[in-house]
Enzyme design. Structure first.
Site, mmCIF file in Angstrom:
data_model
loop_
_atom_site.group_PDB
_atom_site.id
_atom_site.type_symbol
_atom_site.label_atom_id
_atom_site.label_comp_id
_atom_site.label_asym_id
_atom_site.label_seq_id
_atom_site.Cartn_x
_atom_site.Cartn_y
_atom_site.Cartn_z
ATOM 1 N N ASP A 14 0.887 -1.168 0.000
ATOM 2 C CA ASP A 14 0.000 0.000 0.000
ATOM 3 C C ASP A 14 0.923 1.216 0.000
ATOM 4 O O ASP A 14 1.654 1.456 0.966
ATOM 5 C CB ASP A 14 -0.857 -0.031 1.269
ATOM 6 C CG ASP A 14 -1.699 1.228 1.423
ATOM 7 O OD1 ASP A 14 -2.596 1.226 2.300
ATOM 8 O OD2 ASP A 14 -1.467 2.216 0.697
ATOM 9 N N ILE A 15 0.922 1.975 -1.076
ATOM 10 C CA ILE A 15 1.891 3.072 -1.255
ATOM 11 C C ILE A 15 1.773 4.112 -0.143
ATOM 12 O O ILE A 15 2.752 4.789 0.188
ATOM 13 C CB ILE A 15 1.730 3.710 -2.647
ATOM 14 C CG1 ILE A 15 2.995 4.459 -3.080
ATOM 15 C CG2 ILE A 15 0.507 4.623 -2.721
ATOM 16 C CD1 ILE A 15 3.028 4.830 -4.551
ATOM 17 N N ASN A 28 -6.160 12.939 -11.043
ATOM 18 C CA ASN A 28 -6.886 13.405 -12.233
ATOM 19 C C ASN A 28 -6.594 14.890 -12.410
ATOM 20 O O ASN A 28 -5.955 15.509 -11.559
ATOM 21 C CB ASN A 28 -8.402 13.141 -12.113
ATOM 22 C CG ASN A 28 -9.012 13.839 -10.918
ATOM 23 O OD1 ASN A 28 -8.906 15.057 -10.789
ATOM 24 N ND2 ASN A 28 -9.593 13.074 -10.027
ATOM 25 N N GLY A 36 -9.506 4.981 -5.997
ATOM 26 C CA GLY A 36 -8.240 4.281 -6.174
ATOM 27 C C GLY A 36 -7.123 4.786 -5.284
ATOM 28 O O GLY A 36 -7.318 5.131 -4.121
ATOM 29 N N VAL A 37 -5.927 4.829 -5.879
ATOM 30 C CA VAL A 37 -4.771 5.252 -5.060
ATOM 31 C C VAL A 37 -4.886 6.730 -4.686
ATOM 32 O O VAL A 37 -4.440 7.143 -3.606
ATOM 33 C CB VAL A 37 -3.449 4.939 -5.806
ATOM 34 C CG1 VAL A 37 -3.239 5.839 -7.025
ATOM 35 C CG2 VAL A 37 -2.255 5.009 -4.864
ATOM 36 N N ASP A 38 -5.535 7.511 -5.532
ATOM 37 C CA ASP A 38 -5.766 8.941 -5.246
ATOM 38 C C ASP A 38 -6.562 9.074 -3.944
ATOM 39 O O ASP A 38 -6.199 9.806 -3.023
ATOM 40 C CB ASP A 38 -6.544 9.546 -6.424
ATOM 41 C CG ASP A 38 -6.554 11.057 -6.443
ATOM 42 O OD1 ASP A 38 -7.227 11.632 -7.309
ATOM 43 O OD2 ASP A 38 -5.894 11.679 -5.582
ATOM 44 N N SER A 121 -2.435 4.905 -14.308
ATOM 45 C CA SER A 121 -3.407 4.655 -15.390
ATOM 46 C C SER A 121 -3.868 3.205 -15.509
ATOM 47 O O SER A 121 -4.697 2.898 -16.369
ATOM 48 C CB SER A 121 -2.857 5.103 -16.760
ATOM 49 O OG SER A 121 -2.880 6.521 -16.858
ATOM 50 N N GLY A 123 -5.635 1.396 -13.454
ATOM 51 C CA GLY A 123 -6.887 1.081 -12.752
ATOM 52 C C GLY A 123 -8.063 1.623 -13.532
ATOM 53 O O GLY A 123 -8.374 1.158 -14.642
ATOM 54 N N VAL A 124 -8.668 2.633 -12.963
ATOM 55 C CA VAL A 124 -9.855 3.269 -13.574
ATOM 56 C C VAL A 124 -9.595 3.738 -15.001
ATOM 57 O O VAL A 124 -10.483 3.738 -15.842
ATOM 58 C CB VAL A 124 -10.269 4.478 -12.677
ATOM 59 C CG1 VAL A 124 -11.217 5.421 -13.373
ATOM 60 C CG2 VAL A 124 -10.857 3.977 -11.380
HETATM 61 N N1 APR Z 1 -1.216 1.590 -3.081
HETATM 62 C C1 APR Z 1 -0.639 1.281 -4.285
HETATM 63 N N2 APR Z 1 -1.327 1.114 -5.431
HETATM 64 C C2 APR Z 1 -2.673 1.269 -5.358
HETATM 65 C C3 APR Z 1 -3.349 1.605 -4.156
HETATM 66 C C4 APR Z 1 -2.560 1.761 -2.985
HETATM 67 N N3 APR Z 1 -3.104 2.084 -1.796
HETATM 68 N N4 APR Z 1 -4.695 1.684 -4.430
HETATM 69 C C5 APR Z 1 -4.843 1.397 -5.732
HETATM 70 N N5 APR Z 1 -3.637 1.143 -6.308
HETATM 71 C C6 APR Z 1 -3.335 0.757 -7.691
HETATM 72 C C7 APR Z 1 -4.456 0.153 -8.491
HETATM 73 O O1 APR Z 1 -4.635 -1.233 -8.151
HETATM 74 C C8 APR Z 1 -3.912 0.338 -9.895
HETATM 75 O O2 APR Z 1 -3.021 -0.705 -10.239
HETATM 76 O O3 APR Z 1 -2.996 1.927 -8.398
HETATM 77 C C9 APR Z 1 -3.122 1.660 -9.798
HETATM 78 C C10 APR Z 1 -3.789 2.859 -10.453
HETATM 79 O O4 APR Z 1 -5.203 2.726 -10.368
HETATM 80 P P1 APR Z 1 -6.159 3.988 -10.040
HETATM 81 O O5 APR Z 1 -5.949 4.410 -8.648
HETATM 82 O O6 APR Z 1 -7.524 3.597 -10.476
HETATM 83 O O7 APR Z 1 -5.582 5.163 -10.978
HETATM 84 P P2 APR Z 1 -5.735 5.409 -12.546
HETATM 85 O O8 APR Z 1 -6.026 4.166 -13.309
HETATM 86 O O9 APR Z 1 -4.523 6.205 -12.911
HETATM 87 O O10 APR Z 1 -7.035 6.331 -12.632
HETATM 88 C C11 APR Z 1 -6.954 7.630 -12.107
HETATM 89 O O11 APR Z 1 -8.883 7.319 -10.753
HETATM 90 O O12 APR Z 1 -8.958 7.518 -8.480
HETATM 91 C C12 APR Z 1 -9.211 8.170 -9.652
HETATM 92 O O13 APR Z 1 -8.861 10.485 -9.128
HETATM 93 C C13 APR Z 1 -8.336 9.378 -9.843
HETATM 94 O O14 APR Z 1 -9.574 10.168 -11.714
HETATM 95 C C14 APR Z 1 -8.377 9.540 -11.327
HETATM 96 C C15 APR Z 1 -8.358 8.106 -11.814
#
Ligand code: APR
Length: 174
Positions: A14-15, A28, A36-38, A121, A123-124
């Site tokens: 978990d980062i 974003n 997500g990680v944000d 990028s 994830g979502v």
């Molecule tokens: N620690 C490390 N990695 C994580 C964590 C965490 N706590 N939570 C999620 N991740 C991973 C996800 O499993 C994925 O592999 O981070 C990667 C990126 O996924 P997202 O968080 O969905 O980010 P992204 O695909 O870049 O989409 C960005 O999602 O949360 C919104 O505000 C954000 O609109 C933006 C979009």
């Protein structure tokens, strides 16, 4: 001076828990939080992070901006905005690579020596994981020689698929 000592490693974690100089957020363009990680980073950092982000005026895709880490163990957060995957013909590769290179340059400018990246990028935003992993590793290897202050780059996976893709990309790159 070329940077021969920098280590690139892959971990499953978990980062938000990492005690490093900077963690990178997959943000974003509003920089006002999300899921997500944000979402995880903003929850762990506390409201001070959002207050900081409000002063930044957003961030373009492919770019990155830096704030302090507030309640996180990490001293700084580098908010990078990755591209949404639209099939690969909308400059996605260049924009994703730009997230990694811009974040590294920001870390170098702020004299940071350790930086941790999530799979931006992947994830979502639905960027193909293996493609993103290869791009990330290739870009980091290209840029590190110009960032002599950076000694440790951590690629953080949150699931097995991303971990496998990152490890394969790193193994293929040596
Ligand atoms: N620690 C490390 N990695 C994580 C964590 C965490 N706590 N939570 C999620 N991740 C991973 C996800 O499993 C994925 O592999 O981070 C990667 C990126 O996924 P997202 O968080 O969905 O980010 P992204 O695909 O870049 O989409 C960005 O999602 O949360 C919104 O505000 C954000 O609109 C933006 C979009």
């Amino acid at each position: 001076m070329p940077n021969f000592q920098a280590a690139i490693e892959v971990i499953r974690a978990d980062i938000t828990k990492l005690d490093v100089d900077a963690i990178v957020n997959a943000a974003n363009t509003s920089l006002l939080g999300g899921g997500g990680v944000d979402g995880a980073i903003h929850r762990a950092a506390g409201l001070g992070l959002l207050a900081d982000c409000r002063t930044l005026g957003g961030c373009a895709t492919g770019d990155a901006k830096i704030t302090r880490g507030h309640d996180l163990p990490a001293r700084f957060v580098i908010h990078a905005v990755g591209p949404v995957w639209h099939g690969g013909t909308f400059d996605e590769d260049r924009l994703l690579a730009s997230c990694y290179s811009t974040a590294l340059r920001l870390a170098q400018e702020h004299e940071l020596s350790s930086i941790a990246f999530p799979a931006i990028s992947c994830g979502v935003y639905h960027f193909p994981v293996e493609r993103a992993a290869r791009l990330a590793v290739r870009t980091i290897r290209e840029i590190l020689p110009t960032c002599s202050g950076i000694k440790r780059v951590i690629l953080v996976a949150f699931d097995a698929r991303v971990e496998d893709a990152l490890r394969s990309a790193l193994d293929e790159s040596v």
